[in-house]
Design an enzyme around this catalytic site. Sequence first.
Site, short mmCIF file in Angstrom:
data_model
loop_
_atom_site.label_atom_id
_atom_site.label_comp_id
_atom_site.label_asym_id
_atom_site.label_seq_id
_atom_site.Cartn_x
_atom_site.Cartn_y
_atom_site.Cartn_z
CE LYS A 125 -14.58 4.26 -6.45
NZ LYS A 125 -14.25 2.85 -6.13
CB SER A 164 -7.39 2.34 4.16
OG SER A 164 -6.96 3.00 2.99
CB THR A 190 -3.08 4.70 3.34
OG1 THR A 190 -2.60 3.97 4.46
CG2 THR A 190 -1.95 5.10 2.44
CD GLU A 225 -16.65 8.53 10.17
OE1 GLU A 225 -15.98 7.83 10.95
OE2 GLU A 225 -17.26 9.54 10.52
CB CYS A 274 -13.99 0.62 10.65
SG CYS A 274 -15.77 0.79 10.80
CD GLU A 333 -8.10 -0.84 9.84
OE1 GLU A 333 -7.64 -0.21 8.88
OE2 GLU A 333 -9.28 -0.72 10.24
#
Length: 499
Positions: A175, A229, A231, A250, A284, A385
């Site tokens: 996905k 992310s 979250t 990750e 990242c 971030e």
Amino acid sequence: MATTYRNLIGGEWLGPGTRRYLENRNPADTSDLIGRFPDSGAADVDRAVAAAARAFEGWRRVPAPARGDLLRRLGDLLAREKEALAQGMTREMGKVLAETRGDVQEGIDTAYYAASEGRRLFGRTVPSELRHKWAMSWRRPIGVCGLITPFNFPLAIPTWKMFPALVCGNTVVLKPAEDVPWTAHRLVELAEEAGFPPGVINLVHGRGETAGRALVAHPDVPVLSFTGSTTTGAGIGEVAGRMHKRLSLEMGGKNAMIVLDDADLDLALEGVLWGAFGTTGQRCTATSRLLLHRKVHDRFLARLAARAARLRIGDGRAPGTEMGPLIHAAARDTVEAYVAVGRAEGAELVTGGGRPRGAALARGWFFQPTIFAGVRPGSRLEQEEIFGPVLSVVRIGSLEEAIRISNGVRYGLSSAVYTRDAQAAFQALERLDNGITYINAPTIGAEAHLPFGGVKQTGNGHREGGWEVYEFFSETKVGYVDYSGALQRAQIDNYQDGS
Ligand code: NAD
């Protein structure tokens, strides 16, 4: 009329059961419609998982070197298509061509590395405690792997997950991020051309909240590999924990580059420009904090600001462009909100901070390279971030202080130190709390054959790349063969008489 794309499920290209589609537009020019891609729902995910589960029984029996051969063929096809893939990737994602070519190259490297791993997948044969007994371990596939990937490396990150999963004998449902579906579509088309059997690789496009969520919670998907992310990763972790799934996460970073007073400043200048503004800061591993020694602070900052202000912003496919757009409107809104946060926190805006002018840039999500100085350790600008072209500069007085500040965030992906002092370099390597530290190179630039990942809230202990990712995508099985013809009891019979 834009092309309408489909999902790949069990070897068939199928429209979504929802009959809904998402538009994919060029972030450098939103009037450029690339195509319409499925806005898939849970029923599409169900179908893809069922196809992958059926294909697993055959694929797991294909010898690993033969699975590797298919990956080598796919690597060759990626190499053949490198330029076309890079052009299309820049069109849908925005980063400059040199970077999208690098993104494809990473996929090619990952394919060839995975192909060679098909001839290793080492287990161990160890001496037994007992006579006339063999003790050994080997790797087995696990099943259907759900792979969920972000927008910033549209080809490389899917391959980091897909190729090791496949060579280990698993089947996959990918996905990809909804912002970069075209690159994923081409990747699986090329996999078909390479000759992967139907159902081994399945592609379901769609949004995270719907298709992604359904894949995560699917009971027949025992392995999940997610990059995105922190979250989103936390939510996936909750579901995976409840359902006892194997999960690799990750996630975000807040990477610091430390420039000490003995550094080669010309080298550091090139490094920070590339680290902070490459991929428009949407890596990242982006250099988002510059910890600058007070003895070199003012003159380095002046040179850096002048160079950053001159970076050529534009369509990543145009010759000479050094920085492309952000991925979408929401990303630019976030960056703008952080500029306001920086101002409110009393940091000094040295350059940038707004949208660039010019008619050519009006239709894209462009933002200026932005540098804040006098950023306070512990402030939001220094801690959070941003995922955009915003660099926070912190003045430091020593390596000791720099290590403390670099480590003082919740993330732990990458770091960099510029120094000519070997002692300082090795101290930093030892004491910086992250997965990767570069000496005299920026915070970005991982290679396929070494593990990639971070500590603290960047990850959950797993790694991509290198040998480590093969551990993640396989189960260790142990076999003991006793050919003594007698009952030999481990830990008991071997030490009974001291023999
Ligand atoms: P994101 O978390 O918004 O999305 C990542 C993927 O997760 C997308 O495919 C999305 O559709 C999907 N998703 C979203 N919500 C979901 C849900 N509830 N359930 C299942 N799937 C869901 O991240 P992004 O904006 O695409 O990427 C940026 C983030 O990725 C940054 O934080 C960056 O640091 C991180 N990143 C980390 C690495 C790494 O290796 N550590 C590499 C690249 C990017």
